[in-house]
Design a protein around this motif. Structure first.
Motif, short mmCIF file in Angstrom:
data_model
loop_
_atom_site.label_atom_id
_atom_site.label_comp_id
_atom_site.label_asym_id
_atom_site.label_seq_id
_atom_site.Cartn_x
_atom_site.Cartn_y
_atom_site.Cartn_z
N LEU A 62 -4.51 5.88 5.53
CA LEU A 62 -4.32 4.63 4.79
C LEU A 62 -3.56 3.60 5.62
CD1 LEU A 62 -4.36 2.97 2.15
CD2 LEU A 62 -2.33 4.21 1.44
N TRP A 111 -2.71 9.70 3.38
CA TRP A 111 -1.80 8.55 3.43
C TRP A 111 -1.62 8.03 4.86
CZ3 TRP A 111 2.88 8.73 6.09
CH2 TRP A 111 3.38 10.00 6.43
N GLU A 159 -5.46 0.21 7.39
CA GLU A 159 -5.15 -1.08 6.79
C GLU A 159 -4.24 -1.95 7.66
OE1 GLU A 159 -3.89 -0.36 2.76
OE2 GLU A 159 -5.94 0.08 2.11
N SER A 181 -7.46 1.52 -1.34
CA SER A 181 -6.43 2.41 -0.82
C SER A 181 -6.55 3.80 -1.46
CB SER A 181 -5.04 1.83 -1.09
OG SER A 181 -4.87 0.61 -0.40
N ASN A 191 0.81 -1.22 0.00
CA ASN A 191 0.00 0.00 0.00
C ASN A 191 0.85 1.27 0.00
OD1 ASN A 191 0.88 -0.03 2.66
ND2 ASN A 191 -1.16 -0.26 3.56
#
Length: 440
Positions: free
Chosen positions: A178, A175, A182, A160, A34
């Motif tokens: 993210l 970000w 995750e 994502s 990612n």
């Protein structure tokens, strides 16, 4: 012919083992890759050049290389149930912690720790599948497991990209959201491993006595023809010619897996096929949807035909040809279509490769050899990202890097055909069901 006990046993095993492992591999690869989507915002926030980003991606593989073989040897001693739990818990915590980095140095440290935490996951599961699945079902099982990896790109990249659009919520960059979001599922999966993972078939209650007996007899028959087993010291297996050639094939295949996968969003951004993060994520996912289909069909067809040689080598050769054509195409959408095909074929050999490997090696020798093979491949992960970044800084695009990848895939395909040739051990054997089986 296939007997009713064989059908019923494999149906139960597939239902109980494969879905959980697919989800685990999905999260492992999502948390590892990612960063390619995060880079669309993160690089500017942290002041990363393409070379610095490449170093940050690649340092993950340094710790992975250092700890992978010890991890898999230790796994055999404590059992995959406990070891998979440990791996998933630690990588989930570290992945979520990536959201807190403030400087390039902190990013490098967290990526190094992530590689250390995840080291041994894939070899552990490959070894685990060889304990549960006979040869005649192994490539299909491997293909389903590897779908978890590929689905991380099919589903994970668009997801994502969508999370990246949370940029600014609560004053937090997208970000950072993210990485934080995750990382959590891996922690939960680590706890769930205690329920869903059993070390050996004789330890479960969901197989009948008759099913356990059929599986034990079949696996023993399969392992009778392996070239390396527990009779050798684990470290002597690492110098065996078969292991070395298999390592080289998987290393060359990794040029495509790593060189394309970790840079695909940035490559597409440079091709000007899309501008928004979500659209780039969506376009980046399509090649991996095709890869899922190719892996399953190639693995299933290889099991049905009892042929490994060309199912292993030809996909890499086709991938190399498609990638070369993509580089020289003047039309960005034609290039994109060829990239889609190259990625699909590059992944297609994975289940057959590991079926071949576990058919030639068993026991502790297999655990060490699988980890060694995967470790050698991770040298591509260590070296390629910085090289790709440097090429981009010097030339303005990734074309020369992709040409290097294409050559590696062509060479890997040729070696794959050679290493999987039927040898003297390919004599017919009779399974407990009376079915004639040819070991490839």
């Amino acid at each position: 012919m296939t007997t009713p006990i064989a059908v019923s046993t494999m149906k139960v095993i597939n239902q109980r083992i494969i879905p959980f492992l697919i989800i685990c591999y999905f999260m492992a690869n999502l948390d590892k890759t990612n960063i390619s989507i995060a880079a669309l915002q993160m690089n500017a926030d942290l002041g990363l050049t393409a070379s610095m980003y490449g170093f940050g991606v690649g340092i993950f593989y340094l710790s992975y290389i250092i700890f992978e073989i010890p991890s898999n040897i230790f796994m055999v001693r404590v059992g995959p149930r406990i070891w998979l739990m440990r791996i998933m818990l630690t990588w989930g915590i570290i992945s979520a912690g990536m959201s807190l980095v403030q400087t390039p140095t902190q990013l490098y440290i967290m990526r190094f720790l992530l590689g250390m935490a995840e080291a041994g996951f894939t070899p552990c599961v490959i070894w685990y599948l060889s304990v549960w699945f006979p040869k005649s079902h192994r490539a299909r099982a491997m293909s389903l497991f590897f779908m978890g990896s590929v689905l991380a790109s099919v589903v994970g990249l668009p997801a994502s990209g969508a999370i990246l659009n949370m940029h600014g919520i609560a004053g937090v960059p997208g970000w950072r959201w993210l990485f934080a979001i995750e990382g959590i599922p891996a922690i939960l999966l680590g706890l769930a491993a205690l329920r869903y993972i059993a070390n050996k078939p004789d330890q479960v209650t969901w197989l009948s006595g008759e099913q356990k007996q059929w599986l034990s007899t079949t696996l023993a028959k399969d392992n009778a023809s392996v070239e390396l087993d527990d009779k050798q010291r684990w470290y002597t297996a690492l110098t065996n010619k078969i292991v070395i050639i298999l390592s080289l094939v998987w290393f060359l295949q990794a040029f495509g897996t790593i060189g394309i996968t970790l840079f695909l969003p940035l490559i597409l951004q440079g091709m000007n096929v899309a501008q928004s993060s979500f659209t780039i994520g969506l376009l980046s996912s399509l090649p991996f949807a095709l890869a899922c289909l190719f892996m399953y069909l190639n693995g299933r067809h290889s099991d049905m035909r009892k042929e490994r040689q060309y199912h292993l080598g030809l996909p890499l050769i086709i991938a190399g040809v498609c990638l070369t054509a993509a580089i020289y195409s003047a039309n960005p959408w034609v290039s994109y279509g060829l990239l889609v095909c190259a990625v699909g074929c590059n992944f297609a050999l994975a289940p057959v490769f590991w079926a071949v490997t576990t058919e030639k090696i068993s026991g502790l020798a297999a655990a060490a050899s699988i980890a060694f093979i995967n470790t050698i491949a991770n040298f591509a992960g260590l070296g390629l990202p910085p090289v790709f970044g440097r090429i981009k800084d010097m030339t303005g695009d990734y074309n020369y890097g992709l040409l290097m990848v294409a050559f590696a895939l062509l060479l890997g395909g040729i070696l794959g055909i050679l290493v999987a040739r039927p040898g003297p051990s390919a004599a017919s054997t009779t399974t407990p069901s009376g079915e004639q089986q040819h070991d490839q």
